[in-house]
Design an enzyme around this catalytic site. Structure first.
Site, PDB file in Angstrom:
ATOM      1  N   ARG A 280      -3.873  75.905  52.759  1.00  0.00           N
ATOM      2  CA  ARG A 280      -4.909  75.921  51.716  1.00  0.00           C
ATOM      3  C   ARG A 280      -6.262  76.376  52.259  1.00  0.00           C
ATOM      4  O   ARG A 280      -7.056  76.949  51.529  1.00  0.00           O
ATOM      5  CB  ARG A 280      -5.049  74.548  51.086  1.00  0.00           C
ATOM      6  CG  ARG A 280      -3.904  74.253  50.152  1.00  0.00           C
ATOM      7  CD  ARG A 280      -4.136  72.988  49.388  1.00  0.00           C
ATOM      8  NE  ARG A 280      -3.135  72.878  48.338  1.00  0.00           N
ATOM      9  CZ  ARG A 280      -2.939  71.786  47.609  1.00  0.00           C
ATOM     10  NH1 ARG A 280      -3.688  70.715  47.813  1.00  0.00           N
ATOM     11  NH2 ARG A 280      -2.015  71.767  46.680  1.00  0.00           N
TER      12      ARG A 280
ATOM     13  N   LYS B 197       9.775  66.108  37.015  1.00  0.00           N
ATOM     14  CA  LYS B 197       8.796  65.762  35.974  1.00  0.00           C
ATOM     15  C   LYS B 197       9.130  66.427  34.647  1.00  0.00           C
ATOM     16  O   LYS B 197       8.504  67.407  34.251  1.00  0.00           O
ATOM     17  CB  LYS B 197       7.400  66.190  36.429  1.00  0.00           C
ATOM     18  CG  LYS B 197       6.915  65.415  37.643  1.00  0.00           C
ATOM     19  CD  LYS B 197       5.515  65.861  37.990  1.00  0.00           C
ATOM     20  CE  LYS B 197       5.156  65.552  39.420  1.00  0.00           C
ATOM     21  NZ  LYS B 197       4.308  66.596  39.993  1.00  0.00           N
TER      22      LYS B 197
ATOM     23  N   GLY C 116       4.575  71.822  43.870  1.00  0.00           N
ATOM     24  CA  GLY C 116       4.398  71.286  45.216  1.00  0.00           C
ATOM     25  C   GLY C 116       5.673  71.329  46.034  1.00  0.00           C
ATOM     26  O   GLY C 116       5.693  71.828  47.168  1.00  0.00           O
TER      27      GLY C 116
ATOM     28  N   GLY D 274       0.114  71.877  39.685  1.00  0.00           N
ATOM     29  CA  GLY D 274      -0.279  71.424  38.352  1.00  0.00           C
ATOM     30  C   GLY D 274      -1.016  72.504  37.571  1.00  0.00           C
ATOM     31  O   GLY D 274      -0.759  72.711  36.383  1.00  0.00           O
TER      32      GLY D 274
HETATM   33  P1  ADP Z   1       7.456  70.377  41.979  1.00  0.00           P
HETATM   34  O1  ADP Z   1       6.585  69.551  42.898  1.00  0.00           O
HETATM   35  O2  ADP Z   1       8.127  71.496  42.726  1.00  0.00           O
HETATM   36  O3  ADP Z   1       6.736  70.831  40.751  1.00  0.00           O
HETATM   37  P2  ADP Z   1       8.479  67.993  40.750  1.00  0.00           P
HETATM   38  O4  ADP Z   1       7.241  67.332  41.197  1.00  0.00           O
HETATM   39  O5  ADP Z   1       8.723  68.112  39.284  1.00  0.00           O
HETATM   40  O6  ADP Z   1       8.614  69.437  41.443  1.00  0.00           O
HETATM   41  O7  ADP Z   1       9.744  67.252  41.310  1.00  0.00           O
HETATM   42  C1  ADP Z   1      10.015  67.132  42.681  1.00  0.00           C
HETATM   43  C2  ADP Z   1      10.986  66.006  42.893  1.00  0.00           C
HETATM   44  O8  ADP Z   1      12.159  66.206  42.111  1.00  0.00           O
HETATM   45  C3  ADP Z   1      11.468  65.871  44.295  1.00  0.00           C
HETATM   46  O9  ADP Z   1      10.918  64.695  44.843  1.00  0.00           O
HETATM   47  C4  ADP Z   1      12.995  65.775  44.177  1.00  0.00           C
HETATM   48  O10 ADP Z   1      13.556  64.743  44.962  1.00  0.00           O
HETATM   49  C5  ADP Z   1      13.164  65.456  42.716  1.00  0.00           C
HETATM   50  N1  ADP Z   1      14.485  65.814  42.213  1.00  0.00           N
HETATM   51  C6  ADP Z   1      15.068  67.016  42.241  1.00  0.00           C
HETATM   52  N2  ADP Z   1      16.325  66.954  41.738  1.00  0.00           N
HETATM   53  C7  ADP Z   1      16.536  65.654  41.392  1.00  0.00           C
HETATM   54  C8  ADP Z   1      17.636  64.941  40.835  1.00  0.00           C
HETATM   55  N3  ADP Z   1      18.780  65.552  40.524  1.00  0.00           N
HETATM   56  N4  ADP Z   1      17.469  63.618  40.606  1.00  0.00           N
HETATM   57  C9  ADP Z   1      16.310  63.009  40.914  1.00  0.00           C
HETATM   58  N5  ADP Z   1      15.259  63.622  41.438  1.00  0.00           N
HETATM   59  C10 ADP Z   1      15.355  64.934  41.684  1.00  0.00           C
HETATM   60 MG    MG Z   2       5.668  67.601  42.628  1.00  0.00          MG
END
Ligand code: ADP
Ligand code: MG
Length: 396
Positions: free
Chosen positions: A38, A199, A352, A375
Site C-alpha cells: 500500500r 460476506k 482483501g 470495500g
Molecule cells: P474478500 O476479502 O476477498 O472480499 P470476504 O471477506 O467476503 O472476501 O470473505 C473471505 C472469507 O471467506 C475468508 O476468510 C474465507 O475463509 C471465507 N470463506 C470462503 N469460502 C468459505 C466457505 N465455503 N465457508 C465459509 N467461509 C468461507
Molecule cells: Mg474480506
C-alpha cells in the site's frame, strides 16, 4: 476520467495535503511491516509531488485505534519505510493537527515530506467533524486524495477537507477508478464476474448491478451455499444468509431472463468440522450431506469455472473459493488464482482475501490490476458513488 487529477493543478511551492491509505499490515509488537504494497502503491503520486517541488503533507489512518492514541499504531514505522522507498528524509509529527504540526508544516521546504500521525487517534476523523477537517485543511493549499481504499468512507480526511481546499485525485486513485469504470461501462467482451468469500450480504448488490453488465457470473466460496439453497438444494451446515435467499432466487431468475450464464459449483469439498486435518470428501452439490460444511469448490467446479473463464476477455474476481486460510481447503482458490494469471485477458482482482492469495502466490505482476481497495471496489461496482471521489473537482 471525470475528476481532476494532480496533473491538472499547479503544485509547485504549494503545501499539499495528501491523503493516502497506508493502513498496512503491521506486527504491533515489533513495528515490522509485513507487506508494504500500500505504501508502494502511492509512490507515483508522492514522487510526482516531490519532483514538482510541492511541500508534501501526508496523512493516513492505521488500524482501528477508535479515537484514542494507541502507541502500537503510530505512523513512525511507516514514515521510516516510506523514507527508504523514496530515498529521502521524511519528517514525522506526534499528532495530525495542533501547534507542533502547524509549525512543522509551515517550515517545509520545496520537496520536503511530512507524515502526520494516525488520523484515527482523533474520533473526529471518522465522525467527519467539520472543525477537525478545517484544521487539517488549514495545513495546506491543495488536497490530493490517493486513498482509494478509504474512498467509500465519508471521513474528515476523505470528504470534510475537500470543502476547504481545491481537491484532486492522485495517480493511484485515478488508476483504480479508470479500471473500475472500464469494467462497469466498457469492458472488453466477453466479460465475467467471479465472486466468492463469505460476506453474502456485502456482495449481493454487486451481483445485482453486474448482472446486466457482464456476460457471465460465477459464484463460489461461502457465497455459493446461499445460492445453492435458493435453488432448493441441501447445504448441510454451510454458511448461509437466510435473509438473502429471496434475493438469491431473484438474481438467479434475472440471470435467466437476461440470458447471462450464472455458474454455481457442481461439486464441493465438504468436512464435518472446520479444522486443520479434518477428513474431507468430494460430493456433488446436489448431494451435500446434512452433517457437513462446504469448505471449498470441488475439482469439477474448478474445471467448469476455468472453462467458462477461458473465453473471457475481462474477468473481475473478488473473494476466495473456499476457507483458504487452511491449506487443505485452499485448492479451489489457488487453482483459480493460477488460472487467471495465465489468461490473455484483463484480470482485475478485488477483495482483501483474494488479493492476499494472489500476492502470496507471487502472481500480482501477472494480473492486470490488483486493487488496493476491497470495500471501496465493492461499493463502486455496486454502482454507488464513493463519497471520497464525489467531492473531488470535476473535469470541465
Ligand atoms: P474478500 O476479502 O476477498 O472480499 P470476504 O471477506 O467476503 O472476501 O470473505 C473471505 C472469507 O471467506 C475468508 O476468510 C474465507 O475463509 C471465507 N470463506 C470462503 N469460502 C468459505 C466457505 N465455503 N465457508 C465459509 N467461509 C468461507
Ligand atoms: Mg474480506
Amino acid at each position: 476520467m471525470p475528476k481532476k487529477t494532480v496533473e491538472d493543478i499547479d503544485v509547485k511551492d504549494k503545501r499539499v495535503l495528501l491523503r493516502v491509505d497506508f493502513n498496512v499490515p503491521l506486527n504491533i509488537n515489533t513495528g515490522v511491516i509485513s507487506d508494504d504494497s500500500r505504501i508502494r502503491a502511492s509512490l507515483p503520486t508522492i514522487k510526482y509531488l516531490v519532483s514538482r517541488k510541492a511541500r508534501v503533507i501526508i496523512c493516513s489512518h492505521l488500524g482501528r485505534p477508535k479515537g484514542k492514541v494507541v502507541e502500537s499504531l503510530r505512523m513512525a514505522p511507516i514514515a521510516q519505510r516510506l523514507s527508504e522507498l523514496v530515498d529521502l528524509p521524511v519528517i514525522t509529527a506526534s499528532d495530525c493537527t495542533g501547534p507542533e504540526v502547524e509549525s512543522k508544516a509551515g517550515k517545509l521546504k520545496e520537496g520536503d515530506i511530512l507524515v502526520l500521525e494516525n488520523l484515527r487517534f482523533h474520533p473526529e476523523e471518522e465522525e467527519n467533524d467539520a472543525g477537525f477537517a478545517r484544521k487539517l485543511a488549514g495545513l495546506a493549499d491543495i488536497y490530493v486524495n490517493d486513498a482509494f481504499g478509504t474512498a467509500h468512507r465519508a471521513h474528515a480526511s476523505t470528504v470534510g477537507v475537500a470543502k476547504y481546499l481545491p481537491a484532486v485525485a492522485g495517480f493511484l486513485m485515478t488508476k483504480e477508478l479508470r479500471v473500475m469504470e472500464k469494467l462497469l461501462h466498457d469492458p472488453e467482451r466477453p466479460s465475467a464476474c467471479l465472486i466468492g468469500g463469505a460476506k453474502v450480504s456485502d456482495k449481493m448488490e454487486l451481483l445485482q448491478n453486474m448482472l446486466k453488465r457482464v456476460d457471465m457470473l460465477l459464484v463460489g466460496g461461502g457465497m455459493a451455499a446461499t445460492f445453492l439453497k435458493a435453488e432448493g438444494y441441501e447445504v448441510g451446515h454451510s454458511l448461509v444468509e437466510d435473509d438473502k435467499l429471496e434475493l438469491a432466487k431473484k438474481l438467479l431468475q434475472e440471470a435467466k431472463e437476461w440470458k447471462v450464464p450464472f455458474l454455481l459449483p457442481i461439486d464441493a469439498i465438504v468436512a464435518e468440522e472446520i479444522r486443520a486435518g479434518a477428513s474431507t470428501r468430494v460430493v456433488p452439490t446436489t448431494n451435500i450431506p446434512v452433517a457437513s460444511h462446504i469448505v471449498d469448490i470441488g475439482p469439477k467446479s474448478i474445471a467448469l469455472f476455468q472453462n467458462g473463464l477461458k473465453k473471457c476477455r475481462t474477468v473481475m474476481w473478488n473473494g476466495p473459493m473456499g476457507i483458504y486460510e487452511m491449506p487443505q481447503f485452499a485448492q479451489g482458490t489457488r487453482a483459480i488464482a493460477s488460472f487467471l494469471s495465465t489468461l490473455d485477458a484483463t484480470t482485475i482482482i478485488g477483495g482483501g482475501s483474494s488479493v492476499e492469495v494472489v500476492q502470496e502466490m507471487g502472481l500480482t505482476g501477472k494480473m492486470t490490476h490488483v486493487s488496493t481497495g476491497g470495500g471501496a471496489s465493492l461499493r463502486f461496482l455496486e454502482g454507488a458513488t464513493l463519497p471520497g471521489v464525489e467531492v473531488l473537482l470535476d473535469r470541465k
